[in-house]
Design a protein around this motif. Structure first.
Motif, PDB file in Angstrom:
ATOM      1  N   UNK A 282     -14.931 -21.322 -58.276  1.00 27.77           N
ATOM      2  CA  UNK A 282     -15.284 -20.105 -59.007  1.00 27.77           C
ATOM      3  C   UNK A 282     -14.011 -19.534 -59.611  1.00 27.77           C
ATOM      4  N   UNK A 283     -14.028 -19.284 -60.917  1.00 26.34           N
ATOM      5  CA  UNK A 283     -12.874 -18.735 -61.613  1.00 26.34           C
ATOM      6  C   UNK A 283     -13.157 -17.302 -62.049  1.00 26.34           C
ATOM      7  N   UNK A 284     -12.287 -16.388 -61.631  1.00 31.41           N
ATOM      8  CA  UNK A 284     -12.414 -14.968 -61.953  1.00 31.41           C
ATOM      9  C   UNK A 284     -11.252 -14.542 -62.836  1.00 31.41           C
ATOM     10  N   UNK A 285     -11.515 -13.578 -63.718  1.00 27.93           N
ATOM     11  CA  UNK A 285     -10.479 -13.094 -64.620  1.00 27.93           C
ATOM     12  C   UNK A 285     -10.732 -11.628 -64.930  1.00 27.93           C
ATOM     13  N   UNK A 286      -9.950 -11.089 -65.842  1.00 25.22           N
ATOM     14  CA  UNK A 286     -10.114  -9.701 -66.272  1.00 25.22           C
ATOM     15  C   UNK A 286     -11.050  -9.626 -67.467  1.00 25.22           C
ATOM     16  N   UNK A 287     -11.724  -8.514 -67.666  1.00 25.98           N
ATOM     17  CA  UNK A 287     -12.660  -8.354 -68.791  1.00 25.98           C
ATOM     18  C   UNK A 287     -11.972  -8.414 -70.155  1.00 25.98           C
ATOM     19  N   UNK A 288     -12.775  -8.707 -71.154  1.00 22.51           N
ATOM     20  CA  UNK A 288     -12.393  -8.667 -72.563  1.00 22.51           C
ATOM     21  C   UNK A 288     -11.390  -9.739 -72.984  1.00 22.51           C
ATOM     22  N   UNK A 289     -11.369 -10.857 -72.319  1.00 24.08           N
ATOM     23  CA  UNK A 289     -10.490 -11.969 -72.697  1.00 24.08           C
ATOM     24  C   UNK A 289      -9.046 -11.536 -72.908  1.00 24.08           C
ATOM     25  N   UNK A 290      -8.563 -10.646 -72.049  1.00 17.43           N
ATOM     26  CA  UNK A 290      -7.199 -10.131 -72.168  1.00 17.43           C
ATOM     27  C   UNK A 290      -6.170 -11.139 -71.643  1.00 17.43           C
ATOM     28  N   UNK A 291      -6.628 -12.177 -70.950  1.00 12.36           N
ATOM     29  CA  UNK A 291      -5.727 -13.168 -70.372  1.00 12.36           C
ATOM     30  C   UNK A 291      -6.384 -14.543 -70.339  1.00 12.36           C
TER      31      UNK A 291
ATOM     32  N   UNK B 233     -29.374 -18.351 -55.540  1.00 12.88           N
ATOM     33  CA  UNK B 233     -28.993 -17.601 -54.348  1.00 12.88           C
ATOM     34  C   UNK B 233     -27.681 -18.111 -53.771  1.00 12.88           C
ATOM     35  N   UNK B 234     -27.488 -19.418 -53.772  1.00 17.89           N
ATOM     36  CA  UNK B 234     -26.254 -20.000 -53.256  1.00 17.89           C
ATOM     37  C   UNK B 234     -25.068 -19.627 -54.147  1.00 17.89           C
ATOM     38  N   UNK B 235     -25.277 -19.616 -55.451  1.00 21.45           N
ATOM     39  CA  UNK B 235     -24.215 -19.226 -56.379  1.00 21.45           C
ATOM     40  C   UNK B 235     -23.818 -17.772 -56.120  1.00 21.45           C
ATOM     41  N   UNK B 236     -24.799 -16.886 -56.007  1.00 25.37           N
ATOM     42  CA  UNK B 236     -24.516 -15.476 -55.744  1.00 25.37           C
ATOM     43  C   UNK B 236     -23.812 -15.294 -54.404  1.00 25.37           C
ATOM     44  N   UNK B 237     -24.252 -16.042 -53.396  1.00 20.19           N
ATOM     45  CA  UNK B 237     -23.646 -15.979 -52.073  1.00 20.19           C
ATOM     46  C   UNK B 237     -22.176 -16.397 -52.140  1.00 20.19           C
ATOM     47  N   UNK B 238     -21.900 -17.483 -52.854  1.00 19.17           N
ATOM     48  CA  UNK B 238     -20.522 -17.952 -52.950  1.00 19.17           C
ATOM     49  C   UNK B 238     -19.658 -17.034 -53.823  1.00 19.17           C
ATOM     50  N   UNK B 239     -20.251 -16.470 -54.858  1.00 19.56           N
ATOM     51  CA  UNK B 239     -19.494 -15.525 -55.685  1.00 19.56           C
ATOM     52  C   UNK B 239     -19.040 -14.334 -54.836  1.00 19.56           C
TER      53      UNK B 239
ATOM     54  N   UNK C  41     -14.045 -10.312 -63.064  1.00 19.72           N
ATOM     55  CA  UNK C  41     -15.351 -10.810 -63.497  1.00 19.72           C
ATOM     56  C   UNK C  41     -15.360 -12.329 -63.377  1.00 19.72           C
ATOM     57  N   UNK C  42     -16.528 -12.864 -63.096  1.00 26.85           N
ATOM     58  CA  UNK C  42     -16.676 -14.316 -62.998  1.00 26.85           C
ATOM     59  C   UNK C  42     -16.625 -14.923 -64.396  1.00 26.85           C
ATOM     60  N   UNK C  43     -15.672 -15.811 -64.628  1.00 28.24           N
ATOM     61  CA  UNK C  43     -15.601 -16.511 -65.911  1.00 28.24           C
ATOM     62  C   UNK C  43     -16.524 -17.718 -65.886  1.00 28.24           C
ATOM     63  N   UNK C  44     -16.446 -18.497 -64.792  1.00 29.62           N
ATOM     64  CA  UNK C  44     -17.306 -19.675 -64.668  1.00 29.62           C
ATOM     65  C   UNK C  44     -17.253 -20.214 -63.247  1.00 29.62           C
TER      66      UNK C  44
END
Length: 108
Positions: free
Chosen positions: A78-87, A3-9, A64-67
């Protein structure tokens, strides 16, 4: 813990949207979006957003959340990026000990 992870995301995504386009965010989400709009081919955007030249705000909607990682509870960053490993780049959101967003930056 989940729940805390989802809240922070959710808090991280909200902070990214709130900071986007502001002077304080010039090296965070704003730079991330500007860089990727210049560097990624139109076909990618067409596939994901239905246009070869999307509006910057629409790029944020694709994140999307990478990790998440850090500390004992592993929810400091929290690290976010674009889908499909484009970057290899991410928008990194760091939280302080009290659970408040401390920093948003673009990193590789």
């Amino acid at each position: 813990m989940q729940n805390e992870i989802e809240k922070r995301e959710k808090a991280a995504i909200a902070a990214i949207h709130s900071a986007f386009g502001t002077e304080e965010d010039e090296s965070g989400a704003t730079l991330f979006v500007e860089h990727h709009l210049e560097e990624i081919e139109g076909e990618y955007w067409q596939t994901h957003l239905g246009t070869a030249k999307p509006e910057p705000i629409n790029v944020l909607g694709m994140l999307v959340l990478r990790e998440h990682w850090g500390g004992d509870d592993e929810i400091e960053t929290f690290d976010f990026t674009l889908p499909e490993d484009v970057t290899d780049y991410v928008i990194s959101v760091r939280f302080d000990e009290s659970g408040q967003v401390e920093e948003i930056s673009m990193e590789s």
